[in-house]
Design an enzyme around this catalytic site. Structure first.
Site, PDB file in Angstrom:
ATOM      1  N   TYR A 158       0.833  -1.203   0.000  1.00  0.00           N
ATOM      2  CA  TYR A 158       0.000   0.000   0.000  1.00  0.00           C
ATOM      3  C   TYR A 158       0.870   1.256   0.000  1.00  0.00           C
ATOM      4  O   TYR A 158       0.627   2.189  -0.771  1.00  0.00           O
ATOM      5  CB  TYR A 158      -0.917  -0.012   1.221  1.00  0.00           C
ATOM      6  CG  TYR A 158      -1.861   1.168   1.289  1.00  0.00           C
ATOM      7  CD1 TYR A 158      -2.958   1.248   0.434  1.00  0.00           C
ATOM      8  CD2 TYR A 158      -1.662   2.193   2.203  1.00  0.00           C
ATOM      9  CE1 TYR A 158      -3.831   2.319   0.487  1.00  0.00           C
ATOM     10  CE2 TYR A 158      -2.533   3.271   2.268  1.00  0.00           C
ATOM     11  CZ  TYR A 158      -3.613   3.330   1.413  1.00  0.00           C
ATOM     12  OH  TYR A 158      -4.474   4.405   1.465  1.00  0.00           O
ATOM     13  N   ILE A 159       1.889   1.267   0.841  1.00  0.00           N
ATOM     14  CA  ILE A 159       2.798   2.418   0.896  1.00  0.00           C
ATOM     15  C   ILE A 159       3.475   2.621  -0.453  1.00  0.00           C
ATOM     16  O   ILE A 159       3.547   3.746  -0.973  1.00  0.00           O
ATOM     17  CB  ILE A 159       3.844   2.212   2.007  1.00  0.00           C
ATOM     18  CG1 ILE A 159       3.170   2.253   3.383  1.00  0.00           C
ATOM     19  CG2 ILE A 159       4.942   3.273   1.936  1.00  0.00           C
ATOM     20  CD1 ILE A 159       4.032   1.700   4.490  1.00  0.00           C
TER      21      ILE A 159
END
Length: 254
Positions: A158-159
């Site tokens: 996600y990051i």
């Protein structure tokens, strides 16, 4: 009376069936936009368009999975065919993935997060920019996250995906500035959406922890994020492009 921010602008919103996307549909329509809503869930899109039309606002929808290039292009083509142009786009579609340590993360989680959060933005930007070049300019806002600016634990794909959205934003802003297209991003903090509700349900205590790390001590309503996107899309900030605006209660300012 203050004039409407997006009066008569044709605006495409992806991920419009829930959360920030649905809030954006309501906010943008209230600000005078002609909204074209795109997402995978037809029933929710139809309900939202019906709600907006009953309120006297202008709205249409198209079923689209942004992870599929042809469907992303069809959403843009639908907006142009219905209304003659595309003035603005809010590339909001995204998923959160699992909260799992990097060394335990499965490939299927990585693939699904990257397909929607990164490839989805890529698939949308190309036809949107082409349509705006044909129309003489426009404005795009990509939905990143505070995770596109800083690291948070146990969410590596996600990051990485949200950092990529920031990269796409800056690259496109630089490339098309002289052709009348502005491209900016928002970086929401914790927002009361279906994605975060799911994360919190699967991780007891996480919501209290996140709120304790936010100077304002709370999460955002989706409408608060949508209001910022509306301003960025509007003609009120004509000299702003390539920016990534945190909407996070002060989280990244610490």
């Amino acid at each position: 009376m203050t004039s409407q921010l997006l009066l008569d602008k044709v605006v495409l919103i992806t991920g419009a069936s829930s959360g920030i996307g649905a809030a954006a549909a309501r906010v943008f329509a209230r600000e005078g936009a002609i909204v074209v809503l795109a997402a995978r869930r037809k029933d929710r899109l139809a309900e939202l368009v019906d709600e907006l039309r009953r309120a006297g606002q202008r709205a249409a929808y198209v079923v689209s999975d942004v992870a599929v290039a042809e469907q992303a292009a069809q959403a843009v083509e639908f907006a142009v065919s219905e209304y003659g142009r595309l003035d603005c786009a809010f590339n909001n579609a995204g998923i959160g993935g699992d909260r799992t340590p990097l060394h335990l993360m499965q490939d299927d989680v990585y693939d699904s997060v990257m397909d929607i959060n990164v490839r989805g933005v890529w698939n949308c930007l190309r036809p949107e920019i082409a349509a705006m070049l044909a129309g003489g300019g426009g404005s795009i806002v990509n939905n990143s996250s505070v995770a596109g600016l800083v690291a948070i634990p146990a969410a590596a794909p996600y990051i990485a995906s949200k950092h990529a959205v920031v990269g796409f934003t800056r690259a496109a802003a630089d490339e098309y500035a002289r052709q009348g297209i502005r491209v900016n991003a928002i970086a929401p903090g914790t927002t009361r959406s279906e994605i975060t509700a799911d994360w919190f349900a699967r991780n007891p205590g996480l919501e209290d922890l996140v709120n304790s790390l936010t100077p304002q001590g709370r999460s955002a309503a989706p409408e608060e994020i949508a209001e910022t996107a509306a301003w960025l899309l509007s003609d009120r900030c004509p000299f702003l492009t390539g920016a990534v605006v945190p909407v996070d209660g002060g989280f990244v300012n610490q």
